[in-house]
Design a protein around this motif. Structure first.
Motif, PDB file in Angstrom:
ATOM      1  N   THR A 122      42.903  47.773  47.173  1.00 27.25           N
ATOM      2  CA  THR A 122      42.289  47.028  48.269  1.00 27.25           C
ATOM      3  C   THR A 122      41.859  45.631  47.863  1.00 27.25           C
ATOM      4  O   THR A 122      41.377  44.878  48.694  1.00 27.25           O
ATOM      5  N   GLY A 123      41.990  45.273  46.586  1.00 27.64           N
ATOM      6  CA  GLY A 123      41.611  43.932  46.163  1.00 27.64           C
ATOM      7  C   GLY A 123      41.842  43.741  44.681  1.00 27.64           C
ATOM      8  O   GLY A 123      42.190  44.675  43.957  1.00 27.64           O
ATOM      9  N   GLU A 124      41.668  42.518  44.224  1.00 30.18           N
ATOM     10  CA  GLU A 124      41.793  42.231  42.807  1.00 30.18           C
ATOM     11  C   GLU A 124      40.949  41.014  42.456  1.00 30.18           C
ATOM     12  O   GLU A 124      40.526  40.263  43.330  1.00 30.18           O
ATOM     13  N   SER A 125      40.684  40.859  41.167  1.00 28.49           N
ATOM     14  CA  SER A 125      39.889  39.735  40.675  1.00 28.49           C
ATOM     15  C   SER A 125      40.446  39.271  39.341  1.00 28.49           C
ATOM     16  O   SER A 125      40.928  40.082  38.546  1.00 28.49           O
ATOM     17  N   THR A 126      40.363  37.974  39.082  1.00 24.77           N
ATOM     18  CA  THR A 126      40.688  37.414  37.776  1.00 24.77           C
ATOM     19  C   THR A 126      39.397  36.894  37.172  1.00 24.77           C
ATOM     20  O   THR A 126      38.770  35.983  37.715  1.00 24.77           O
ATOM     21  N   LEU A 127      38.959  37.511  36.070  1.00 23.03           N
ATOM     22  CA  LEU A 127      37.708  37.148  35.419  1.00 23.03           C
ATOM     23  C   LEU A 127      38.009  36.258  34.221  1.00 23.03           C
ATOM     24  O   LEU A 127      38.836  36.616  33.378  1.00 23.03           O
ATOM     25  N   THR A 128      37.365  35.106  34.141  1.00 19.13           N
ATOM     26  CA  THR A 128      37.547  34.191  33.024  1.00 19.13           C
ATOM     27  C   THR A 128      36.181  33.892  32.412  1.00 19.13           C
ATOM     28  O   THR A 128      35.258  33.501  33.133  1.00 19.13           O
ATOM     29  N   THR A 146      30.395  36.603  29.531  1.00 19.91           N
ATOM     30  CA  THR A 146      29.899  35.915  30.715  1.00 19.91           C
ATOM     31  C   THR A 146      30.954  34.951  31.223  1.00 19.91           C
ATOM     32  O   THR A 146      31.736  34.410  30.445  1.00 19.91           O
ATOM     33  N   GLY A 147      30.979  34.742  32.521  1.00 20.70           N
ATOM     34  CA  GLY A 147      31.942  33.806  33.072  1.00 20.70           C
ATOM     35  C   GLY A 147      31.932  33.805  34.580  1.00 20.70           C
ATOM     36  O   GLY A 147      30.931  34.132  35.216  1.00 20.70           O
ATOM     37  N   THR A 148      33.086  33.466  35.147  1.00 18.95           N
ATOM     38  CA  THR A 148      33.247  33.298  36.589  1.00 18.95           C
ATOM     39  C   THR A 148      34.527  33.983  37.037  1.00 18.95           C
ATOM     40  O   THR A 148      35.508  34.015  36.295  1.00 18.95           O
ATOM     41  N   VAL A 149      34.530  34.514  38.254  1.00 23.06           N
ATOM     42  CA  VAL A 149      35.751  35.054  38.844  1.00 23.06           C
ATOM     43  C   VAL A 149      36.551  33.872  39.374  1.00 23.06           C
ATOM     44  O   VAL A 149      36.114  33.174  40.292  1.00 23.06           O
ATOM     45  N   THR A 150      37.703  33.623  38.763  1.00 25.48           N
ATOM     46  CA  THR A 150      38.477  32.410  39.045  1.00 25.48           C
ATOM     47  C   THR A 150      39.653  32.635  39.985  1.00 25.48           C
ATOM     48  O   THR A 150      40.311  31.674  40.374  1.00 25.48           O
ATOM     49  N   GLY A 151      39.940  33.882  40.344  1.00 21.80           N
ATOM     50  CA  GLY A 151      41.072  34.129  41.228  1.00 21.80           C
ATOM     51  C   GLY A 151      41.025  35.525  41.804  1.00 21.80           C
ATOM     52  O   GLY A 151      40.126  36.315  41.505  1.00 21.80           O
ATOM     53  N   GLY A 152      42.005  35.831  42.652  1.00 14.55           N
ATOM     54  CA  GLY A 152      42.079  37.133  43.291  1.00 14.55           C
ATOM     55  C   GLY A 152      41.509  37.096  44.689  1.00 14.55           C
ATOM     56  O   GLY A 152      41.363  36.038  45.298  1.00 14.55           O
ATOM     57  N   THR A 153      41.177  38.281  45.207  1.00 14.22           N
ATOM     58  CA  THR A 153      40.693  38.401  46.579  1.00 14.22           C
ATOM     59  C   THR A 153      39.246  38.891  46.662  1.00 14.22           C
ATOM     60  O   THR A 153      38.639  38.801  47.723  1.00 14.22           O
TER      61      THR A 153
END
Length: 195
Positions: A122-128, A146-153
């Motif tokens: 149902t979704g995805e995330s790219t964590l950087t 630690t970081g930010t979700v940089t892509g996905g839905t």
């Protein structure tokens, strides 16, 4: 590309659904809106190529695992599952020489999400983010991420905090005694913070 017009009702309802932690509407490709926040806990499997040893050397660390997640409680909790994977090249060994050592300044992981009890994505995330570690006896390593979700839905733009543990003592091999570690398992936690 056609632009979609959202009715005033939709514009007002969607943020409310997200704040309450309720599922949002499905998109054309079957994905649903992600929750506003959440914490995931899981098991993680690592492989090291070449194997870890006491002396640091260039190593590719690959990982994969499964998460069990829930939204941070507001009025109603939402649960979901995830699978994750990634790899990074860095100079590393069983131990580190400095307690503030950063393993790598940038690491990326791809997470795939599905509703609890459903195998349907149902979704995805790219964590950087950045990974640092703290050494413990016999080469056990506690990592902080630690970081930010940089892509996905899901969770795009959200900051995250993560941590986990894995040991350099596997299959009876003690890395400090000269053994080399090809793989091991550990635990992983990641929390997605509110925007």
């Amino acid at each position: 590309m056609r632009k979609r017009a959202f009715s005033p009702v939709t514009v007002g309802v969607l943020p409310l659904l997200l704040v309450l932690g309720l599922p949002g509407p499905a998109s054309a490709d079957g994905e649903t809106a992600g929750p506003a926040t959440g914490t995931c806990t899981g098991r993680i499997h690592y492989t090291f190529s070449p194997p870890l040893r006491v002396t640091p050397r260039p190593t590719t660390t690959s990982w994969s695992g499964e998460y069990s997640c829930s939204s941070l409680p507001l009025l109603k909790s939402r649960t979901w599952r995830g699978s994750f994977e990634g790899s990074v090249k860095s100079v590393t060994g069983c131990l580190q020489t400095d307690i503030s050592q950063v393993i790598t300044p940038s690491i990326t992981e791809t997470d795939h999400w599905s509703a609890t009890g459903s195998g349907q994505r149902t979704g995805e995330s790219t964590l950087t983010g950045t990974v640092s570690t703290l050494p413990r006896q016999e080469g056990t390593r506690v990592y902080e991420w630690t970081g930010t979700v940089t892509g996905g839905t899901w969770f795009v733009g959200h900051h995250f905090n993560g941590n986990g543990v894995y040991s350099s003592l596997t299959e009876g091999k003690a890395c400090l005694a000269g053994g080399e570690i090809e793989h091991n398992d550990g635990t992983a936690v990641v929390t997605f913070l509110p925007l």
